[in-house]
Motif scaffolding. Structure first.
Motif, PDB file in Angstrom:
ATOM      1  N   MET A 159      -9.784  -9.220  -1.902  1.00 52.91           N
ATOM      2  CA  MET A 159      -9.686  -7.772  -1.684  1.00 52.91           C
ATOM      3  C   MET A 159      -8.655  -7.156  -2.631  1.00 52.91           C
TER       4      MET A 159
ATOM      5  N   ASP B  58      -4.675  -3.129   7.853  1.00 50.29           N
ATOM      6  CA  ASP B  58      -5.370  -2.736   9.085  1.00 50.29           C
ATOM      7  C   ASP B  58      -6.034  -3.947   9.743  1.00 50.29           C
ATOM      8  N   PHE B  59      -6.702  -4.757   8.910  1.00 49.94           N
ATOM      9  CA  PHE B  59      -7.416  -5.925   9.439  1.00 49.94           C
ATOM     10  C   PHE B  59      -6.458  -6.908  10.092  1.00 49.94           C
TER      11      PHE B  59
ATOM     12  N   SER C 154       0.831  -1.212   0.000  1.00 47.95           N
ATOM     13  CA  SER C 154       0.000   0.000   0.000  1.00 47.95           C
ATOM     14  C   SER C 154       0.862   1.257   0.000  1.00 47.95           C
TER      15      SER C 154
ATOM     16  N   LYS D 234      -6.432  -1.574   3.770  1.00 47.46           N
ATOM     17  CA  LYS D 234      -7.508  -2.177   4.563  1.00 47.46           C
ATOM     18  C   LYS D 234      -7.130  -3.592   4.999  1.00 47.46           C
TER      19      LYS D 234
ATOM     20  N   GLU E  43      -5.524   1.455  -1.518  1.00 51.12           N
ATOM     21  CA  GLU E  43      -6.537   1.549  -0.469  1.00 51.12           C
ATOM     22  C   GLU E  43      -6.933   0.161   0.035  1.00 51.12           C
ATOM     23  N   MET E  44      -7.136  -0.772  -0.886  1.00 55.51           N
ATOM     24  CA  MET E  44      -7.533  -2.122  -0.480  1.00 55.51           C
ATOM     25  C   MET E  44      -6.399  -2.817   0.272  1.00 55.51           C
TER      26      MET E  44
END
Length: 406
Positions: free
Chosen positions: A340, A359-360, A281, A356, A352-353
């Protein structure tokens, strides 16, 4: 050359007056007193006193940790975002740093930048502290005229990756430390306490229980052959770490094995996926081409199994294959992650994906480490109870037996 530049700088304390006649003082890292005077003149300060800072009796230069680099990145990003010039930002961050080694590193970079070098070029002279990913992102920021934005991304990336490393260390250090203490306590009992009971039992004139005889034999073996066991243990540990550090096949084997270890393995796998997604990312959002980004992503996963897999993915993507398909071919990524990434590729929002996903999995690692700590505590207490309690019971069995006979 880079190491020489770092070592040559020395901390100087100075006092003087600024352009308005106000008394000012501070600390500057420089190669000589003349360099300090020149630097102060550029700042409009007339020095009245300059002296080398005393190191003190027990003071050392310290060492530079990844955490220091993460903090430095955030400080530099904050100052550039506030409009402070790059050289002045280095001066502020360097002079205020408590770690002398970090001061010298920052001032060495500042000197290179003042000499006309680009920031990425100055950082590249210190590969021990600034890896290719860090340097490439800074270079992209300089070329795009958005250095403060890219430094902010670098700082966020460093903070996130260091947080994961600390979580993993926390998960592994606590049980290891407790088991070491248990081992030391057991040795103390075998070497010093059991022999006292052995002398006592010799006057009983009766056969000892089998468990007690077994423990006494272990105690005698440790006392008689303990130095041999110690030498063998030290040699085994030294050999293990020697080849682990120098043998890539051995590291690959160990990383593959540890991923299959129950409880610990899934946590390390999630951490590797989190690093993969966070790095991807960060690189992609900085405008780095996907194939080039995967080169840096591979080294940031922290596991050779994933590193080899990502390099394989890079080769496949370079031939025109989609990232989603390349990830599927490795059999290392969960279906959710692959889907994703596929959505990110199709929608043009891969950065962006990936963020995410990172983050997860970072949150998942946090929860897994907390659960692991809760799970290991009773297990560790049970091990301690078996080790210490077993030795105590073995020593008191003859006493109980004698009491029942009386």
């Amino acid at each position: 050359m880079a190491n020489t530049a770092v070592v040559s700088n020395t901390p100087f304390l100075w006092e003087g007056t600024d352009r308005k006649g106000n008394k000012v003082k501070g600390k500057t890292m420089a190669a000589s007193e003349a360099a300090v005077r020149a630097d102060l003149r550029r700042q409009g300060v007339v020095p009245s006193r300059i002296r080398k800072q005393s190191r003190g009796l027990f003071r050392t230069g310290g060492s530079i940790t990844p955490g220091d680099i993460a903090i430095f990145s955030r400080q530099l990003a904050t100052m550039l975002a506030a409009g402070i010039p790059l050289v002045q930002a280095f001066e502020i961050v360097g002079s205020g740093h408590e770690n002398e080694a970090m001061q010298k590193l920052i001032m060495a970079i500042k000197s290179d930048v003042e000499g006309g070098s680009a920031l990425a070029e100055a950082l590249a002279k210190h590969p021990l502290y600034f890896d290719d990913l860090f340097v490439n992102l800074v270079e992209s920021g300089e070329q795009a005229g958005a250095l403060e934005t890219l430094l902010d991304k670098v700082a966020t990336y460093k903070e996130k990756t260091e947080a994961i490393k600390k979580k993993i260390k926390k998960a592994l250090t606590y049980p290891a430390a407790v088991l070491v203490v248990a081992f030391v306590v057991t040795l103390i009992l075998l070497i010093f306490v059991i022999p006292a009971f052995e002398d006592l039992f010799q006057g009983f004139g009766a056969d000892l229980p089998a468990f007690t005889r077994f423990v006494i034999e272990i105690s005698q073996f440790v006392r008689d052959q303990g130095w041999i066991l110690t030498i063998i243990a030290v040699l085994i540990v030294y050999t293990f770490f020697y080849f682990k550090k120098r043998s890539r096949p051995m590291r690959h084997f160990l990383d593959r094995v540890i991923l299959r270890v129950p409880i610990i393995g899934p946590i390390l796998q999630k951490a590797a996926i989190a690093r993969y997604a966070r790095t991807l990312s960060t690189m992609f959002s900085a405008g780095v081409p996907l194939v080039e980004a995967l080169e840096s992503v591979a080294g940031a996963t922290g596991n050779i199994v994933y590193e080899v897999a990502v390099l394989q993915m890079k080769d496949e993507v370079a031939t025109g294959q989609r990232l989603q398909q390349a990830m599927e071919n490795t059999d290392l990524f969960p279906n959710m992650v692959i889907q994703m990434i596929a959505v990110g590729e199709e929608s043009g929002s891969l950065d962006e994906m990936s963020a995410k996903v990172a983050d997860f999995y970072e949150e998942d690692v946090d929860n897994a480490v907390d659960n692991l700590s809760s799970l290991l505590e009773p297990m560790i207490m049970a091990i301690l109870g078996i080790l210490v309690g077993g030795l105590v019971v073995a020593m008191y069995l003859p006493i109980f037996k004698m009491g029942s006979v009386i």
